[in-house]
Write an enzyme that holds these catalytic residues in place. Structure first.
Site, PDB file in Angstrom:
ATOM      1  N   CYS A  82       0.837  -1.201   0.000  1.00 11.48           N
ATOM      2  CA  CYS A  82       0.000   0.000   0.000  1.00 11.48           C
ATOM      3  C   CYS A  82       0.872   1.252   0.000  1.00 11.48           C
ATOM      4  CB  CYS A  82      -0.907   0.001   1.236  1.00 11.48           C
ATOM      5  SG  CYS A  82      -1.916   1.491   1.396  1.00 11.48           S
ATOM      6  N   CYS A  92      -0.731   6.169   6.757  1.00 11.76           N
ATOM      7  CA  CYS A  92      -1.914   5.583   7.392  1.00 11.76           C
ATOM      8  C   CYS A  92      -1.499   4.722   8.572  1.00 11.76           C
ATOM      9  CB  CYS A  92      -2.678   4.749   6.364  1.00 11.76           C
ATOM     10  SG  CYS A  92      -4.082   3.849   7.045  1.00 11.76           S
ATOM     11  N   CYS A  95      -2.340  -0.217   9.371  1.00  9.21           N
ATOM     12  CA  CYS A  95      -1.504  -1.428   9.352  1.00  9.21           C
ATOM     13  C   CYS A  95      -0.157  -1.128   9.993  1.00  9.21           C
ATOM     14  CB  CYS A  95      -1.273  -1.918   7.921  1.00  9.21           C
ATOM     15  SG  CYS A  95      -2.752  -2.470   7.053  1.00  9.21           S
ATOM     16  N   CYS A 174      -7.013   1.433  -0.443  1.00 12.68           N
ATOM     17  CA  CYS A 174      -6.793   0.651   0.775  1.00 12.68           C
ATOM     18  C   CYS A 174      -6.897  -0.827   0.405  1.00 12.68           C
ATOM     19  CB  CYS A 174      -7.809   1.007   1.846  1.00 12.68           C
ATOM     20  SG  CYS A 174      -7.549   0.076   3.381  1.00 12.68           S
ATOM     21  N   PHE A 312     -20.638 -16.368  25.695  1.00 15.64           N
ATOM     22  CA  PHE A 312     -20.414 -15.172  24.875  1.00 15.64           C
ATOM     23  C   PHE A 312     -20.836 -15.471  23.433  1.00 15.64           C
ATOM     24  CE2 PHE A 312     -17.250 -15.290  28.272  1.00 15.64           C
ATOM     25  CZ  PHE A 312     -17.365 -14.035  28.862  1.00 15.64           C
ATOM     26  N   GLU A 333     -25.215 -14.960  26.514  1.00 14.31           N
ATOM     27  CA  GLU A 333     -24.669 -13.673  26.091  1.00 14.31           C
ATOM     28  C   GLU A 333     -25.109 -12.617  27.095  1.00 14.31           C
ATOM     29  OE1 GLU A 333     -22.883 -10.716  24.649  1.00 14.31           O
ATOM     30  OE2 GLU A 333     -22.562 -12.589  23.561  1.00 14.31           O
ATOM     31  N   ASN A 368     -24.845 -11.723  32.954  1.00 15.65           N
ATOM     32  CA  ASN A 368     -23.672 -10.860  33.075  1.00 15.65           C
ATOM     33  C   ASN A 368     -22.468 -11.770  33.296  1.00 15.65           C
ATOM     34  OD1 ASN A 368     -21.626  -9.112  33.655  1.00 15.65           O
ATOM     35  ND2 ASN A 368     -22.736  -7.980  35.230  1.00 15.65           N
ATOM     36  N   ASP A 389     -15.965 -17.773  23.742  1.00 17.21           N
ATOM     37  CA  ASP A 389     -15.487 -16.795  22.758  1.00 17.21           C
ATOM     38  C   ASP A 389     -15.695 -15.386  23.307  1.00 17.21           C
ATOM     39  OD1 ASP A 389     -14.640 -15.500  20.456  1.00 17.21           O
ATOM     40  OD2 ASP A 389     -16.551 -15.761  19.409  1.00 17.21           O
ATOM     41  N   CYS A 435      -9.307 -13.174  21.424  1.00 16.07           N
ATOM     42  CA  CYS A 435      -8.796 -12.050  20.636  1.00 16.07           C
ATOM     43  C   CYS A 435      -7.768 -11.251  21.424  1.00 16.07           C
ATOM     44  CB  CYS A 435      -9.936 -11.154  20.167  1.00 16.07           C
ATOM     45  SG  CYS A 435     -10.943 -10.469  21.492  1.00 16.07           S
TER      46      CYS A 435
END
Length: 483
Positions: A82, A92, A95, A174, A312, A333, A368, A389, A435
């Site tokens: 890019c 930018c 990334c 992009c 989740f 959830e 919760n 997750d 994550c």
């Protein structure tokens, strides 16, 4: 991370102001040491390179700088794809790793995962899974594009923020966005410039489905009739574009024009179609998501006589595929609205299921999950297997409750006894999709050292190529207690 083709062990004599880069940190900065042992973080530098850097921040124990010259280049350095990537002014900030070969990016992320599990969780997985990889370009089906009208230049910018700046980068292309969205960047700039509300539009949120591209226009003042007409004309000129409007908070998001195709994505391996709204959480990378769901369910190995809990669960990304395999499924959830949407998605897919593919009995509940207790955990009943997750915060309260019940079974807990704890059975296997490697490691510490599990395996998921974001998946198997 190793690189045998570079001279990592046999370092030649070099000028005293050169720095030898030993590794990358979590922000994709090169890590070097000065002769006195002081750590230097260097943006733009890669492992096994000799570099010079401009130091722009100094603390007692470390310094931070920006690459100014590469004297001996890594064999894994590549030309960025890019034109907006780099260390130059106005570059930018979307990334951070385009200068590193994509396969080496994955190796770096794998090392980050293993280091976190070892240093924070005090454990090593019994096996390392093959990384889940996919397209390195055109993968980003979700994005929040900032919008700014630059009065002095009489132009509109649409894109991500500049590196280390609150200003919007002057992006004309992009390549991490899908090609059809990449092609919309300049037309979007022209569209916003033509609007009466040009100065009161701060962002456009992007959400791509399999056949619909939703654009959520955040507007700080009511749109004129002429502006609404311009939006409709833009949608007619660009196939699949669907405008949504957001006047205030996320609860105000609404479709500009009713009718048309629903925003959705498919999980064809399981015969599932998932409708969603543009502000719902869905995975950024749909190609990787399909592989991830398949890998997670294969690792979980749910059987037709087993009960599974999906913690989740969100919109049911894992829950509904699980319902094609297990006896019954419970999706949990934190949001009541998401639970309602999950039920809708379940009913929609149950009604449209192919012959022989009827979904198992599936229930959804709102809890919760950041305030979970052993009593609440037991109230949701015994399950043979779990899929977890969580968001970046992890699942600490959930696994802490699981660990508490295990400690009570062993008679080692100092906490008040939970009625029925000795009869309650923990899941035989947990598949944990993460994550955030640091919160995964924290939770894995509890699972392995206090809850009676072993980490059977773990591996990375390259959900966000060219960024430092590390997604991963880990499996925990219960160690059976002796009678």
């Amino acid at each position: 991370m190793t690189e045998p083709t570079d001279l990592a062990a046999d370092k030649p004599a070099v000028p005293a102001d050169w720095l030898y880069v030993e590794s990358l940190d979590l922000e994709a900065q090169g890590v070097a040491h000065k002769p006195d042992g002081k750590v230097v973080f260097i943006e733009g530098a890669l492992p096994f390179e000799y570099v010079s850097a401009n130091i722009n921040r100094t603390k007692n124990n470390w310094e931070r700088g920006t690459l100014t010259a590469v004297h001996r280049e890594s064999s894994q350095r590549v030309a960025p794809h890019c034109p907006h990537f780099g260390l130059h002014q106005g570059s930018c900030g979307g990334c951070k790793m385009q200068h590193l070969h994509v396969s080496t990016q994955v190796a770096v992320k794998q090392r980050v995962l293993e280091d976190n599990l070892w240093h924070l969780g005090k454990l090593k997985p019994e096996s390392i899974f093959r990384p889940i990889e996919g397209p390195a370009w055109g993968y980003r089906y979700r994005a929040r594009l900032s919008v700014r009208y630059v009065r002095k230049k009489g132009t509109v910018l649409v894109g991500f923020h500049e590196r280390k700046s609150r200003y919007v980068a002057d992006m004309q292309v992009c390549p991490v966005l899908p090609p059809h969205v990449d092609a919309l960047l300049m037309p979007l700039r022209a569209l916003i410039a033509s609007l009466d509300a040009v100065e009161t539009i701060p962002q456009i949120e992007l959400a791509c489905g399999d056949s619909v591209t939703a654009l959520v226009l955040r507007h700080l003042e009511p749109l004129s009739d002429a502006d609404v007409t311009r939006l409709r004309d833009f949608a007619r000129q660009h196939d699949g574009v669907q405008w949504w409007l957001q006047s205030k908070g996320p609860e105000t998001v609404c479709l500009l024009d009713d009718g048309g195709e629903l925003l959705s994505y498919a999980l064809p391996e399981f015969g599932i179609t998932m409708p969603f709204k543009p502000t719902d959480f869905t995975q950024v990378n749909p190609q990787i998501n399909r592989v991830l769901v398949s890998r997670a369910l294969r690792l979980l190995d749910a059987q037709t006589d087993e009960r599974v809990i999906d913690w989740f669960c969100g919109l049911g990304n894992f829950t509904l595929p699980l319902a094609t395999q297990a006896r019954d499924v419970l999706g949990i959830e934190g949001s009541d609205s998401l639970v309602a949407r999950s039920r809708e998605n379940y009913l929609k897919n149950k009604d449209s299921a192919k012959p022989g593919k009827t979904l198992a009995v599936t229930e959804f509940a709102a809890r919760n999950l950041f305030d979970m207790t052993p009593d609440q955990l037991m109230a949701d009943g015994i399950a043979d297997k779990w899929l977890v997750d969580p968001p970046r915060e992890g699942a600490f309260a959930l696994v802490r409750s699981l660990a508490s019940l295990h400690q009570q079974k062993l008679g080692l807990s100092d906490e008040p006894a939970t009625p029925g704890a000795t009869a309650w059975q923990p899941p035989k296997r947990i598949v944990y999709v993460s994550c955030n490697p640091s919160t995964l490691a924290r939770d894995a510490d509890l699972l392995v050292h206090q809850a009676g599990y072993r980490c059977s395996g773990a591996g990375v998921v390259n959900m966000f190529p060219h960024t430092a974001h590390v997604e991963s998946i880990a499996v925990f198997d219960l160690i059976e207690l002796l009678p």
